[in-house]
Design an enzyme around this catalytic site. Structure first.
Site, PDB file in Angstrom:
ATOM      1  N   GLN A 104      88.535   5.128 -61.708  1.00 10.11           N
ATOM      2  CA  GLN A 104      88.960   6.468 -61.265  1.00 10.11           C
ATOM      3  C   GLN A 104      89.887   7.053 -62.334  1.00 10.11           C
ATOM      4  OE1 GLN A 104      87.712   7.990 -58.735  1.00 10.11           O
ATOM      5  NE2 GLN A 104      86.875   6.331 -57.485  1.00 10.11           N
ATOM      6  N   ASP A 111      80.940   5.331 -52.327  1.00 17.76           N
ATOM      7  CA  ASP A 111      81.672   6.097 -53.345  1.00 17.76           C
ATOM      8  C   ASP A 111      80.709   6.436 -54.490  1.00 17.76           C
ATOM      9  OD1 ASP A 111      83.528   7.270 -54.986  1.00 17.76           O
ATOM     10  OD2 ASP A 111      84.616   5.429 -55.464  1.00 17.76           O
ATOM     11  N   CYS A 153      83.406  12.850 -55.007  1.00 21.56           N
ATOM     12  CA  CYS A 153      84.035  13.766 -55.964  1.00 21.56           C
ATOM     13  C   CYS A 153      83.242  15.067 -56.026  1.00 21.56           C
ATOM     14  CB  CYS A 153      84.106  13.123 -57.350  1.00 21.56           C
ATOM     15  SG  CYS A 153      82.492  12.629 -57.958  1.00 21.56           S
TER      16      CYS A 153
HETATM   17  C1  LIG Z   1      82.334   7.301 -58.498  1.00 24.16           C
HETATM   18  S1  LIG Z   1      82.021   5.714 -59.165  1.00 24.16           S
HETATM   19  C2  LIG Z   1      82.854   4.717 -57.996  1.00 24.16           C
HETATM   20  C3  LIG Z   1      83.237   3.347 -58.450  1.00 24.16           C
HETATM   21  C4  LIG Z   1      84.291   2.618 -57.621  1.00 24.16           C
HETATM   22  N1  LIG Z   1      84.076   2.736 -56.223  1.00 24.16           N
HETATM   23  C5  LIG Z   1      85.681   3.024 -58.011  1.00 24.16           C
HETATM   24  O1  LIG Z   1      86.408   3.606 -57.180  1.00 24.16           O
HETATM   25  O2  LIG Z   1      86.093   2.749 -59.149  1.00 24.16           O
HETATM   26  C6  LIG Z   1      80.335   5.568 -58.818  1.00 24.16           C
HETATM   27  C7  LIG Z   1      79.719   4.262 -59.199  1.00 24.16           C
HETATM   28  O3  LIG Z   1      78.356   4.293 -58.790  1.00 24.16           O
HETATM   29  C8  LIG Z   1      77.597   3.512 -59.672  1.00 24.16           C
HETATM   30  N2  LIG Z   1      76.180   3.876 -59.488  1.00 24.16           N
HETATM   31  C9  LIG Z   1      75.555   4.997 -59.928  1.00 24.16           C
HETATM   32  N3  LIG Z   1      74.279   5.008 -59.510  1.00 24.16           N
HETATM   33  C10 LIG Z   1      74.091   3.874 -58.790  1.00 24.16           C
HETATM   34  C11 LIG Z   1      72.975   3.308 -58.118  1.00 24.16           C
HETATM   35  N4  LIG Z   1      71.795   3.929 -58.110  1.00 24.16           N
HETATM   36  N5  LIG Z   1      73.132   2.134 -57.497  1.00 24.16           N
HETATM   37  C12 LIG Z   1      74.337   1.501 -57.499  1.00 24.16           C
HETATM   38  N6  LIG Z   1      75.427   1.989 -58.125  1.00 24.16           N
HETATM   39  C13 LIG Z   1      75.311   3.158 -58.765  1.00 24.16           C
HETATM   40  C14 LIG Z   1      78.206   3.831 -61.022  1.00 24.16           C
HETATM   41  O4  LIG Z   1      77.920   2.813 -61.951  1.00 24.16           O
HETATM   42  C15 LIG Z   1      79.701   3.941 -60.682  1.00 24.16           C
HETATM   43  O5  LIG Z   1      80.355   2.713 -60.896  1.00 24.16           O
END
Ligand SMILES: C[S@@+](CC[C@H](N)C(=O)[O-])C[C@H]1O[C@@H](n2cnc3c(N)ncnc32)[C@H](O)[C@@H]1O
Length: 457
Positions: free
Chosen positions: A289, A383, A410
């Site tokens: 974040q 998330d 977000c």
């Molecule tokens: C907004 S971040 C949130 C990460 C964590 N919850 C944090 O607070 O640090 C979104 C996450 O979704 C993952 N992501 C994106 N597409 C995805 C998918 N299809 N399946 C699983 N994870 C995914 C990204 O790699 C990223 O780490």
């Protein structure tokens, strides 16, 4: 009057829309203009005309809105923090109203919309910055940020009040050793040039700093290595340096190779939530974040909503490096997390180890394509990235009959859109907590609590 592309018009800006554009009226059209604010009288030039909507570009502000305050940064008029010219209280008011308007349109009439949590000090909050090498409008090589709204123009960064006080000096150090030493910015137009980006990641609570220099394959690697090794020596606050070589070939996927050059491979950040201090590892590619202080606020909110008592099975979907799930683990039976990025899952395992958490399981995979082989959840925390969820994933997860869903987002637009699919499966938004994770920009984070209709009475 005949409305045509290229015509200059004068309008009064009445409000801001969800994309942060100022909206005014011209005849029967709503006109959206970048970088202006309610109360501004502006001249703008028409760029696109749709049925009753015009997109226009600001030419000049004829009369400034009383809401404007003097900008702190000299780059404010074209930087990535355009709301610097609005008082922070007003920024929060706009974000709060936007949440109320958008959630109000979703039919979740009983939702408790909580007051946005802003920052006491909304400066120097970012823990990651990415600077681009490029050319300014005079075709001089520069290192700074993209001029907002344009793809390739860059301005030379001289001031920064969003990340760390040393950023201007840091950028200048790299400017001297790269551009002033004769290396050239990479040009997207013709694929020529050597320097692409300079990224800095900072542990706000640990003062650890990682630097990633991104170059094209035209940069001699030994020169790039020398620049980074020398920077480690000259700038004592740097703990880790990486080189990324990006190769673009027509008809092929762009190749990006990251090499660790010197110092530690990772940096650490600490977050205090749930009365415990947790340590997290950050690698060059892992998500974290961007606002450490507000990340704590968000994770604390999740913990407060969850009311865990050690008996619950928790899913942390889109888990990144495991930050949310690990902060809940000591009050859960077991936490299960999934993320697309292998490096993030490696870090999640490592974070589990350094925080001595036994009851967590992490897998790398695409949540949209994976059948989860885990016990059914009591609590699911989503998330996702800005695109949000999709109806199939919502159908799948709700079919596992969790007792509670917490959705951290977000992007209010995709969040609101996803509420429709939740509704179809009997889930509604009980409460929403807006958190200002991105002061001086239009962006915000929300934490929504969803409950199944049968659980609400
Ligand atoms: C907004 S971040 C949130 C990460 C964590 N919850 C944090 O607070 O640090 C979104 C996450 O979704 C993952 N992501 C994106 N597409 C995805 C998918 N299809 N399946 C699983 N994870 C995914 C990204 O790699 C990223 O780490």
């Amino acid at each position: 009057m005949n409305i045509k592309k290229g015509t200059e018009i004068e309008i009064l800006i009445q409000h801001l829309n969800i994309n942060g554009k100022g909206i005014g009226k011209y005849e029967d059209y709503n006109v959206a203009v970048n970088r202006c604010f309610p109360g501004d009288k502006v001249i703008c030039v028409i760029k696109k005309i749709k049925r009753n909507y015009i997109e226009a570009e600001l030419v000049k502000v004829v009369e400034e809105s009383g809401l404007r305050v003097p900008a702190r940064s000299k780059h404010a008029q074209y930087s990535g923090s355009p709301w610097e010219v609005l008082s922070y209280d007003y920024q929060l008011e706009v974000k709060q109203k936007e949440v109320e308007r958008i959630i109000g349109n979703t039919g979740n009439d009983n939702t408790q919309i909580l007051d946005i949590i802003g920052m006491d000090d909304p400066w120097y909050y970012r823990n990651k910055m990415q600077f681009s090498f490029g050319y300014d409008e005079n075709m001089s090589p520069v290192l700074g940020f993209h001029v907002s709204g344009r793809r390739y123009d860059i301005y030379d960064l001289e001031e920064d009040f969003l990340c760390e006080e040393w950023i201007p000096e840091f950028v200048n150090y790299f400017r001297q050793r790269t551009l002033k030493a004769g290396f050239t910015p990479y040009r997207f137009k013709n694929g020529e040039g050597q320097l692409r980006e300079l990224t800095v990641r900072v542990g706000k609570r640990t003062n650890q700093v990682m630097v990633i220099l991104s170059v094209s394959e035209q940069m001699p690697t030994e020169e790039a290595n020398k620049i980074l090794e020398q920077a480690m020596h000259d700038l004592p606050y740097i703990n880790s340096v990486w080189l990324e070589v990006v190769t673009v070939q027509a008809g092929r996927r762009t190749e990006k190779i990251l090499t660790h050059i010197a110092g530690d491979k990772d940096i650490q950040e600490k977050l205090i939530t749930n009365n415990q201090e947790m340590t997290y590892q950050i690698g060059p590619n892992t998500f974290f974040q961007p606002n450490t202080h507000q990340a704590e606020v968000i994770y604390q909110k999740v913990a407060d909503l969850a009311h865990l008592d050690g008996t619950q099975t928790v899913y942390d979907l889109f888990c990144g490096t495991g930050t949310i799930g690990l902060s809940l683990a000591s009050n859960s039976k077991h936490v299960y997390g999934i993320d697309l990025v292998e490096e993030s899952i490696e870090k999640a395992h490592h974070n589990q180890e350094i925080n001595k958490i036994q009851n967590a399981t992490y897998i790398a995979g695409d949540i949209f394509k994976t059948k989860l082989d885990w016990p059914n959840p009591d609590l699911v925390v989503f998330d996702p990235p800005r695109a949000g969820l999709n109806p199939k994933l919502i159908e799948y997860i709700t079919s596992l009959a969790p007792k509670q869903i917490i959705y951290v987002s977000c992007n209010l637009k995709s969040f609101a859109h996803d509420l429709e699919a939740f509704k179809e499966h009997g889930w509604s938004l009980k409460s929403i907590q807006p958190v200002d994770q991105f002061p001086h920009t239009r962006h915000l984070e929300v934490v929504g609590e969803l409950t199944y209709a049968d659980n609400t009475c």
